[in-house]
Each structure stands twice: as structure tokens, then as C-alpha cells.
Design a protein around this motif. Sequence first.
Motif, short mmCIF file in Angstrom:
data_model
loop_
_atom_site.label_atom_id
_atom_site.label_comp_id
_atom_site.label_asym_id
_atom_site.label_seq_id
_atom_site.Cartn_x
_atom_site.Cartn_y
_atom_site.Cartn_z
N VAL A 36 0.92 -1.18 0.66
CA VAL A 36 -0.34 -0.17 0.42
C VAL A 36 1.22 0.96 -0.07
O VAL A 36 1.78 1.48 0.34
CB VAL A 36 -0.86 -0.43 1.49
N GLN A 37 0.75 1.88 -0.65
CA GLN A 37 1.22 3.38 -1.06
C GLN A 37 0.99 4.81 -0.38
O GLN A 37 -0.16 5.10 -0.26
CB GLN A 37 1.74 3.61 -2.75
N ALA A 38 1.38 4.64 0.43
CA ALA A 38 0.70 6.81 1.12
C ALA A 38 0.57 7.23 0.25
O ALA A 38 1.79 8.12 -0.51
CB ALA A 38 1.85 6.78 2.95
N SER A 39 0.02 8.62 0.62
CA SER A 39 -0.58 9.49 -0.48
C SER A 39 -0.04 10.84 0.63
O SER A 39 0.62 10.85 1.32
CB SER A 39 -1.99 9.60 -0.41
N ASP A 40 0.91 11.71 -0.79
CA ASP A 40 1.22 12.57 0.36
C ASP A 40 0.12 13.65 0.04
O ASP A 40 0.62 14.73 0.38
CB ASP A 40 2.89 13.14 -0.59
N GLY A 41 -0.80 13.10 0.17
CA GLY A 41 -1.48 14.72 0.31
C GLY A 41 -2.68 14.77 -1.14
O GLY A 41 -3.29 15.28 -1.65
N GLY A 42 -1.56 15.19 -2.01
CA GLY A 42 -1.67 15.15 -3.16
C GLY A 42 -2.07 13.92 -3.96
O GLY A 42 -1.90 13.99 -5.70
N GLY A 43 -1.48 12.38 -4.22
CA GLY A 43 -1.67 11.58 -4.11
C GLY A 43 -2.40 11.34 -5.49
O GLY A 43 -3.53 12.04 -4.73
N ARG A 44 -2.33 10.88 -6.82
CA ARG A 44 -3.06 10.81 -7.09
C ARG A 44 -3.67 8.71 -7.35
O ARG A 44 -2.96 7.55 -7.10
CB ARG A 44 -2.98 10.59 -8.78
N PRO A 45 -4.57 8.66 -7.24
CA PRO A 45 -5.53 7.14 -7.58
C PRO A 45 -4.65 6.17 -8.15
O PRO A 45 -3.81 4.84 -7.53
CB PRO A 45 -6.32 6.60 -7.19
N SER A 46 -4.35 6.78 -9.52
CA SER A 46 -4.10 5.95 -11.06
C SER A 46 -2.15 6.11 -10.95
O SER A 46 -1.85 5.79 -11.66
CB SER A 46 -4.40 5.95 -11.80
N ASP A 47 -1.61 6.86 -10.52
CA ASP A 47 -0.60 7.25 -9.48
C ASP A 47 0.36 5.67 -8.50
O ASP A 47 0.22 6.16 -7.10
CB ASP A 47 0.30 8.10 -9.58
N VAL A 48 1.47 5.27 -9.38
CA VAL A 48 1.79 4.08 -8.14
C VAL A 48 3.38 3.85 -9.07
O VAL A 48 4.21 3.97 -9.43
CB VAL A 48 1.29 2.92 -9.29
N ASP A 49 4.40 4.31 -7.96
CA ASP A 49 5.69 3.93 -7.54
C ASP A 49 5.90 2.48 -8.14
O ASP A 49 5.52 1.68 -7.67
CB ASP A 49 6.42 3.58 -6.49
N PRO A 50 6.58 2.20 -9.77
CA PRO A 50 7.49 1.04 -9.94
C PRO A 50 7.56 0.40 -9.42
O PRO A 50 7.34 -1.21 -9.34
CB PRO A 50 7.77 1.46 -10.92
N GLN A 51 8.47 1.28 -8.21
CA GLN A 51 8.96 -0.30 -6.62
C GLN A 51 8.18 -0.65 -6.12
O GLN A 51 8.62 -2.23 -6.16
CB GLN A 51 9.92 0.60 -6.17
N ALA A 52 6.97 -0.81 -6.52
CA ALA A 52 6.31 -1.35 -5.14
C ALA A 52 5.36 -2.88 -6.48
O ALA A 52 5.72 -4.02 -5.92
CB ALA A 52 5.04 -0.08 -5.37
N TRP A 53 5.69 -2.77 -7.54
CA TRP A 53 5.25 -4.15 -8.10
C TRP A 53 7.38 -4.86 -8.13
O TRP A 53 6.82 -6.32 -7.94
CB TRP A 53 5.78 -3.70 -9.83
N LEU A 54 8.57 -4.67 -8.16
CA LEU A 54 9.11 -4.92 -7.16
C LEU A 54 9.42 -5.67 -6.49
O LEU A 54 9.54 -7.01 -6.19
CB LEU A 54 10.45 -4.23 -8.16
N LEU A 55 8.85 -4.79 -5.42
CA LEU A 55 8.64 -5.63 -4.06
C LEU A 55 7.67 -7.00 -3.99
O LEU A 55 8.08 -7.80 -3.72
CB LEU A 55 8.65 -4.58 -2.81
N SER A 56 6.76 -6.86 -4.44
CA SER A 56 5.85 -7.82 -4.81
C SER A 56 6.31 -8.88 -5.49
O SER A 56 5.91 -9.94 -4.56
CB SER A 56 4.64 -6.95 -5.32
N LEU A 57 7.06 -8.56 -6.63
CA LEU A 57 7.74 -9.87 -7.08
C LEU A 57 8.94 -10.27 -5.95
O LEU A 57 8.32 -11.51 -6.18
CB LEU A 57 8.26 -9.03 -8.16
N GLY A 58 8.91 -9.78 -5.51
CA GLY A 58 9.93 -10.02 -4.79
C GLY A 58 9.64 -11.89 -3.77
O GLY A 58 9.73 -12.30 -3.59
N GLU A 59 8.47 -10.48 -3.50
CA GLU A 59 7.83 -11.75 -2.43
C GLU A 59 6.72 -12.37 -2.54
O GLU A 59 6.74 -13.60 -2.36
CB GLU A 59 7.04 -10.59 -1.52
N ALA A 60 6.49 -12.66 -4.04
CA ALA A 60 5.95 -13.45 -4.55
C ALA A 60 7.00 -14.58 -5.02
O ALA A 60 6.11 -15.96 -4.92
CB ALA A 60 4.75 -13.49 -5.68
N ALA A 61 7.92 -13.98 -4.62
CA ALA A 61 9.19 -15.09 -5.80
C ALA A 61 9.33 -16.40 -3.98
O ALA A 61 9.98 -16.65 -4.53
CB ALA A 61 9.67 -14.97 -6.88
N GLY A 62 9.06 -15.90 -3.12
CA GLY A 62 10.08 -16.42 -2.02
C GLY A 62 9.80 -17.96 -1.37
O GLY A 62 9.05 -18.36 -2.17
#
Length: 484
Positions: A36-62
Amino acid sequence: MGIVAGLDSAPDFTRIVVCDTDTGAVLRQGYAQHPVQASDGGGRPSDVDPQAWLLSLGEAAGGGLLEGVQAIGVSAQANALVPLDSQGNTVRPAMTGGDKRAQVAAADLIDALGGREAWAQAVGCVPQAAQSVTKLRWMARSEPENAARTAVLLQAHDWLVWQLLGRPVRRTTDRGGASGTGYWAAATGGYRADLVEMALGHQAMLPEVIGPADAAGTTPEGLLISAGTGETMAAAFGLGIGLGDAVVSLGASGSVMAVHPEALVDQSGMITSLADATGMHLPVVTTLNAVRALRGTAELLGVPDLESLSDLAMKSTPGAHGLVLLPYLEGERTPNLPHTAGTLAGLRRESMKPEHLARAAFEGMLCGLADALDVLRGRGVEVRRVFLLGQAAELPAVQSAAPALFGAQVIVPQPADYAAIGAARQAAWALGVSQGTLDPRNPPVWQGAVAQVLDPGEDLAVGQAVRQQYVSVREQTHPGAFRP
């Protein structure tokens, strides 16, 4: 003999399947939610840090999930734009999905090129809020500094492949992913760099489009990474659809796609001309109203869920005692009636019962999707079988009516991770080609999806009469809606 992995990075999670290269049998699976990505207050719901995809990938591949794997294929959510600067760093969070902020940009671009027909001719689709080309125009207008810094444009699966390979100088994509950007033409197999410049304000580097069976590269550990593709194309490949097959997907909105040997240029803009993951084409027609029409009807009738609505509809008969629902609750895209509303026709005293309205809702939804199927059939696309996807595909009211209304055999596959399976099949193909055991023109033959098979049978004539009743109401209410 060997094992390969397919990785599907969906909007909310990563799913990994490890498959036997010869049969496609799923041997192991991994799963992880995106952080879950914290919003800075001006964050957009469809804006995502791609690093989140890598973190999720690493966890799924554990837990040693990828032990012994020889190749990996990557599927990822469509319409996720990752803008990079000249050093390869993200300029801003990835722009995913489609939201209303880009609707004005889409209209801007349509006008800038001279209308919907000009876009259909140029790249086989008309700009929509979700597409990369539209997001570029939005960024140029709303975030000019970020637009000026943008030097490289990648999709989600391109970025993940590039990361898995250690961020090499060469960046690649596949035909499927490129075809959804709005600046690559499926008909010619080439980029329209002028459209990137029109949208962004300057040129940017675009990834090399490699063939369906090509490898994007090999990791330092010797793991082959295949081309990757978009989630839609991966799911079609995982299902094993081919010529004569269409896929009808029942979400809140609906989509119909089919395999075709050539790109379709549709002047009306109703067909989006995508490429698939095999070297063929995947024309897509979408409707704005599918399961949302069922949910609205359930709320109106005071029934608690779609299963109850289905049970109620089954107490009625085909044709719903003359009730016809045109389910255009959000306006409609197919046909192009953006500002219209739904219509309920055929009200008589004997038809004013809850079960008939429930039946009309199911028939209206399916007839709207049959209209979308007919858009493809009208352009020469052969449809012998229809694969029906989505939670609503399991409902008896859907299964009893769909074959006769679609005029085709209906296949309801068991729920499975078809996008991840498709990515794994792509990995097996690239691995086989690299080893000289597979032909680059023919993907590996894997066992088909476990599915129910529903035939129209004796109900075909009744179904076509119901369909004609729907078409008559549609033509009376919106005359010429499907005429070019």
C-alpha cells in the motif's frame, strides 16, 4: 523437459506460476499484494511507484519458488506508462489505468490529428483516457517540467523485463504491449514517433519491438527472459485461443476480442486494433455497460446479490414477456452514444413482474455484447466459439442465455491465472526457440483450460428471436446507431 515461470503484475498484486515446459501443468504458485502506497496528500489514485511492483515480485517469488526455473515470461497491467529520464530514473510515478483527468487530453489529441477517422487510420485506435499517448498529452499540459525531463517511454511489462535483466542499454517490448500505446500501428508494425512528439512536445526513446518468440535477454545468472506482453494478450495466450475464437469479458463494463490474421482499421473507432502475443491480431470492442446493468437492476429490485438476481431471472422465460432493456446506463461506446441513458421498453401489465425485469437485465447485457461481437463479424472476423470470462459467467441466467444470443458455442473456463500461464507459455516458447527445439512460428502446445462447454442447440431459434426483439427496440430508440 524443464520448468519455466510466468509472472503477472496486475494492478493490485503479483501472481507467479511455475509450469512444466512440455504440458503447461502448473507445478508451483506464488502470490503477493502490492504494498500500500502512502499518499502525500496530492497523490493520485492511478499514480504508482514502479518499485512497488518489484517489492511485490520479490515477495511472491519467496521460499525458493523459482528454483530450477530456466526462463521467465512477464505479463503486466495494460496502460501503465513509466516515463524515464536520460539516466533511466523514473521522472514521476507510473501512470496506470484510466481516469477522468486525461479525458480532455484525449479529446485534444483527436482534434489535433483531424478526428477519430484519422487516428483509426494512423494507429488502429482512437485515443482514450487510459492510453499512453493521452497520458503524454496530459503530462505535457499539467506537468510540463516532468514532460521536458522524459527521455524514454516504457510500459509496465517493459520496465519489469528491463529490471530483471539488470537495466541493460537495450530496452525491448512486444507487439501486444506496443499496440495499446496509441503510437504504434498494428497494421504496419511500426511506431508513429510524430504522434509521440504531438502528445509530449518532443521526441522520446521507444523500446525495440521484438518478435513473439524472441528473448529480451538473459540475466547474469543465465535465466532467459522472454519478450513479455500486456495482461490482455497474456490471458488470451494462456487460454489458448486461436482463429475462430472470441473472448467476452464480463466486468462492470464489457469487452469482446477475437484472434484475426490481419489488423482491422475501423473508421468509426469502435474497434481497437491490438496485436496479440503470437504474431496475429486481437481486435477489441468494448461496451461501457455489462455487470453494472445487473447490479443496478438488483438494487432496483431489492435483491441482495447477482446470484439472487440470476435465480429470479430463471423464473421468467426467454424474451422476458416482451420487456427489453437497453443497458446504456453510463452512456455507451458500442454503439457510440456517450450521452444517452438506458431504456426499458415493452411494459405491459403482465410483464411488470420482478422476474421479467431480472431476465430483461441479463438479456440486455448479453445482447449489448452480441452487438459488439457483430461489429467484429461484420468485418470478417470468424467466431465459432466464445470464451466467457468474469465472475458473472458462472451465473445460471448467463449460461442459459449466452449460447443462443451469441449464436455460437460458449466456453466457460474454470477460474485460473491465465495471464500468468500465458506469460509462462511465452517463456517456454522463447526457451525452446533458443534451444532449437521449437519453431519461432509455432508456440508450444499446452493442455487447454478446463471448462464447461455450452451449445445453443434447440434454443438457437428462440435466442435469435430475443435478439431481434432487442435490435428492433435499439433501432427505434437510436436509429442508425451502428451505421458508419
